[in-house]
Design an enzyme around this catalytic site. Structure first.
Site, short mmCIF file in Angstrom:
data_model
loop_
_atom_site.label_atom_id
_atom_site.label_comp_id
_atom_site.label_asym_id
_atom_site.label_seq_id
_atom_site.Cartn_x
_atom_site.Cartn_y
_atom_site.Cartn_z
N GLU A 334 0.81 -1.21 0.00
CA GLU A 334 0.00 0.00 0.00
C GLU A 334 0.85 1.27 0.00
OE1 GLU A 334 -0.47 -2.68 1.83
OE2 GLU A 334 -2.61 -3.18 2.00
N LYS A 446 -2.94 -6.31 25.01
CA LYS A 446 -3.39 -5.09 25.69
C LYS A 446 -3.75 -5.41 27.12
CE LYS A 446 -4.55 -3.23 21.25
NZ LYS A 446 -5.53 -2.78 20.26
N TRP A 451 0.28 -1.69 26.45
CA TRP A 451 0.51 -2.64 25.37
C TRP A 451 1.81 -3.42 25.61
CZ3 TRP A 451 -0.94 -0.22 19.96
CH2 TRP A 451 -2.26 0.23 20.01
#
Lengths: 548, 548
Positions: A334, A446, A451
């Protein structure tokens, strides 16, 4: 008084202008290809430009209009390069298909892109013969070879010969001028879930990427380079090398399908390659062969390594044992694909070697043209302090806006500002902009709002002498929401208890990040390309109860 | 089926994004300036970005709308850099004026551009005080200094203090997004005839130029560079260095008005400069000082030399005695300015040193983005064989389309194709694209349909031990239309006859190119900037009768 408009020439940024530039200013600079047919073929940028024009004429004769998709199933070689320029340069769209995909995926992708022509290397003839009935949109099948190598018979009716198509044209045809936002090429992502998705690059995005990719802090390409792209041309346009090489008039060396250590080494030496690019795996094969035969490079100076994280040990070997500068890079389909590359700044030149090395092991800094941020799950920016890690989002002139045939926008907002592409990676960014991937978004754990990187934990577990493979997944926890669970495969004949293995984490990472539990398994599930299937693991251990 | 449109993000190429990039990824990298006030000032890209935003706010407070022209009379320094970004980035237009022009030219240019604000360094205060009555469009005069250095009194009513304007703003303002074809800056050509003409650059043209200028075969700029632009910021945007430096996050060292050998050398050494750029004259001063004091560079690696042809002897000295790579370049105001730079290709690496040197002495190859041709007086393309010479024409994304306030197109056709800018230079181009300037169009001698370079003949004459200065002009000839006439000034106490001097050409150039006659004069007329006034010479010798 109103804005003043600049009074400069309006020249669209078109891919054809790259090959015209190369033909005019590096006309006798070579493009050398190891052919599927077995031999080594030599041509020049001037010839490539002429034959690309003839190919564009041939596509016209076949009835392909502007916008027609020209599919390819091909290795790195001069004919593939001619299709890049002949298709895009004539306002058609070059659609490179990864031949390593499952046959049904190849058919699905060719149909999704509505390819009108399919050009393929000789060794893919059996594959295409098998698939042809499913390729509903393809009107013309072109075998990328000469008459002598055409099969006596084929189940493909009207199979065309590439060289005959070229020879039938006179080259008396000019590259057309058109809108620089026109699509130039399509690459599909190899998504781990669902169908692959098509990224549709424009001439403008490809040209801006080509400028940025050639900069000294990126691939550093010049007219003194001999470039061998190991990364395939069906893999995000070989990271843009076919464009940047033409831009600077570099010699190109195309390895064809021969990516084993011996073939690559011989080509590096015989063609005096100075620069290369590829995924870590390919260097492993090359270095193993060289070590076994006590060989050294005589011209090879630097390489870009990306696609997946380069193991620090490989960087060290290439740099210290073989004298090759390693430029660690990160990108994705992308992003056309280059996002970041790791090079030092002036202020780092006085750092000790080890500190420099730690910087170079990161995925690096964005090239100008890409903007990058890390955000939490609420879309809020996180600090660039090298510690906080969050979802990596990007925007820029060579980032996709949406996927082919899908009007839904994949973009997200950052602090309320829309228009950012979520990469699916989790990363830290330091104050100088050095980015380091710490996880995939869907794999991060999480725990109570904090995190934890599954990759960091896996790397520690893998360092234990008894562990063959390790995967860390999130597991539901009544208080912390998620906590890490370590899944491990032991080496044959080795043994370690769960508590012993967890004790191994002490002092190697913050206490609250240490996994809550370990399960030993005989095997960890992998995808066809060798990646751990964490989704499957999470399903498998959904009911696992963590110790209190 | 119709063309397919690419599905990429649409991000305008805006100059503000350069300084934002530098602030984010090289925030603590320094911008060091020798100030007009006398001291050495240190700031960072992060500070430059913040202060540029405050400056944009200040322009708004002064009532400057989009499109307003902000004039400058300033040396290279951080405040000038802030005006570059603050003006262009806020959709206003940065108009740098050359303070070395005659006062009446400065006034004419400021009026022609309709400057609303004039920002100027402390040492230009007397000049601006004298000129203010003639500056009809200027509403605000800004002295680029702090309160402590403001004059007690000035004949300029409401004279503003730059630092006070900055300090009054809070920086809580975002860079606007707008059309990339918007004008970013204006530079005037210093035409030898008629009034100066304004080139109006756009954000797009400046950004594409910045990418190209930073490429390895151009200025080769990276985050490891410390760049000292000797070329002034009022001279075609210091050849784009303020933009390319931000793009790659390089440290910038600004010399202010102190361009003498001693000041430059000390700055090169104390700031560890790696790269510089300037006209040949400035290097002469620096090298003379260094030789006299037996000094060497400790960090300086390479320099771009352009503006006028670099004497081969200077290239040799810089390279062999001082270890500095010289990159010979050619450009002009109408080209933003970079057109060509001379670097070797891979195939030249095995050439003998002298052959390499001859290539590097040429003006070089175009950077991708510029297209170049040589044509005869009928607009027909001439071959790129390194021998044929013709009018040099260019086109590309950073070439002007027309001049400010003049709807007439200056462009010409090449083989019937319109849209090429005539540079006014005469040049050869070889098969690899190396261009060499042989003359100015108006000075070339057209003898019986063949062209003779006046510069080649002058160089030969100047090599004669008795000749102090030489100029070759065309003289009417009944048969050949034009023939060369040599005008020479002898060294004091030296003597040579006309026939003796002409005999000196034998074997040094083709016989038919040798001048038909010599006239000795006491002095050759020069312009204010030291160029030979050939127009005046041609008038003076209009009636000269050549020997039969």
């Amino acid at each position: 008084m109103g804005a003043l408009i600049g009074q400069m020439m309006q020249m669209p940024l078109l891919i054809s202008s790259l090959v015209v530039h190369a033909a005019r200013h590096a006309g006798d600079t070579e493009v050398v290809s190891k052919r599927v047919e077995g031999d080594l073929h030599r041509t020049t940028w001037a010839e490539i430009e002429l034959r690309s024009r003839k190919l564009a004429q041939a596509f016209g004769r076949l009835g392909c209009e502007a916008g027609a998709r020209i599919g390819t199933l091909a290795w790195n070689g001069y004919r593939h390069l001619e299709i890049y320029y002949g298709a895009s340069g004539s306002e058609r769209v070059c659609h490179t298909i990864n031949p390593r995909l499952f046959p049904e995926q190849i058919a699905w992708i060719a149909n999704d892109a509505a390819d009108e022509v399919l050009c393929f290397d000789l060794n893919f003839l059996p594959l295409v013969e098998k698939l042809q009935a499913e390729l509903g949109t393809v009107k013309h099948f072109v075998l990328m070879t000469d008459r002598a190598h055409m099969p006596a018979t084929s189940s493909i009716a009207g199979l065309l010969c590439y060289e005959e198509l070229i020879d039938a044209e006179n080259g008396d045809w000019q590259w057309p001028q058109f809108d620089e936002n026109t699509a130039s090429s399509i690459c599909y992502t190899s998504g781990t879930t669902g169908h692959p998705k098509g990224a549709v690059y424009s001439h403008r995005s490809s040209l801006l990427h080509a400028y940025a990719a050639a900069l000294p802090d990126a691939m550093n390409c010049s007219a003194r380079d001999v470039i061998l792209p190991v990364v395939p041309m069906f893999h995000v346009n070989a990271w843009g090398i076919p464009y940047s090489a033409a831009m600077v008039g570099a010699k190109l060396v195309m390895p064809g399908p021969h990516l084993d250590g011996k073939s690559l080494f011989e080509l590096f030496e015989s063609e005096k390659v100075t620069f290369s690019a590829g995924v870590p795996t390919v260097w492993l094969g090359l270095l193993t062969y060289m070590k076994a035969n006590a060989l050294k490079f005589s011209s090879f100076k630097r390489t870009v390594i990306g696609g997946s994280a380069c193991p620090p040990a490989m960087m060290k070997t290439l740099q210290e044992d073989f004298g090759v500068e390693v430029i660690h890079a990160w990108g994705m389909t992308e992003l056309s694909p280059l996002g970041t590359l790791s090079k030092l700044m002036a202020k780092h030149e006085s750092l000790p070697h080890e500190a420099q090395q730690r910087l170079l092991e990161k995925q690096g800094k964005v090239i100008y043209g890409i903007d990058m941020a890390i955000i939490d799950d609420d879309g809020k920016r996180l600090p660039h302090d090298g510690v906080a890690f969050g979802n990596l989002v990007v925007r820029g002139s060579w980032v996709i806006d949406r996927y082919l045939g899908n009007p839904a926008s994949p973009l997200v907002s950052v602090d309320g500002e829309p228009g950012w592409f979520p990469t699916g990676d989790v990363a830290t960014i330091d104050a100088d902009g050095y980015m380091q991937i710490t996880d995939r978004s869907k794999d991060v754990i999480k725990s109570g709002g904090e995190w934890i990187s599954s990759i960091d934990l896996e790397n520690i577990a893998m360092a234990h002498p008894a562990v063959h493979e390790a995967a860390v997944i999130s597991c539901h926890h009544p208080k912390w929401d998620e906590r890490p669970l370590l899944v491990a495969v032991l080496k044959p004949g080795m043994n370690v208890s769960g508590p012993e293995l967890l004790a191994f984490f002490d002092g190697r990472i913050a206490k609250w990040q240490i996994p809550d539990d370990v399960v030993f398994v005989a095997e960890i599930p992998h995808t066809a390309t060798g990646k751990i299937q964490k989704l499957k693991l999470r399903e498998q251990f959904k009911g696992h109860r963590l110790p209190a």
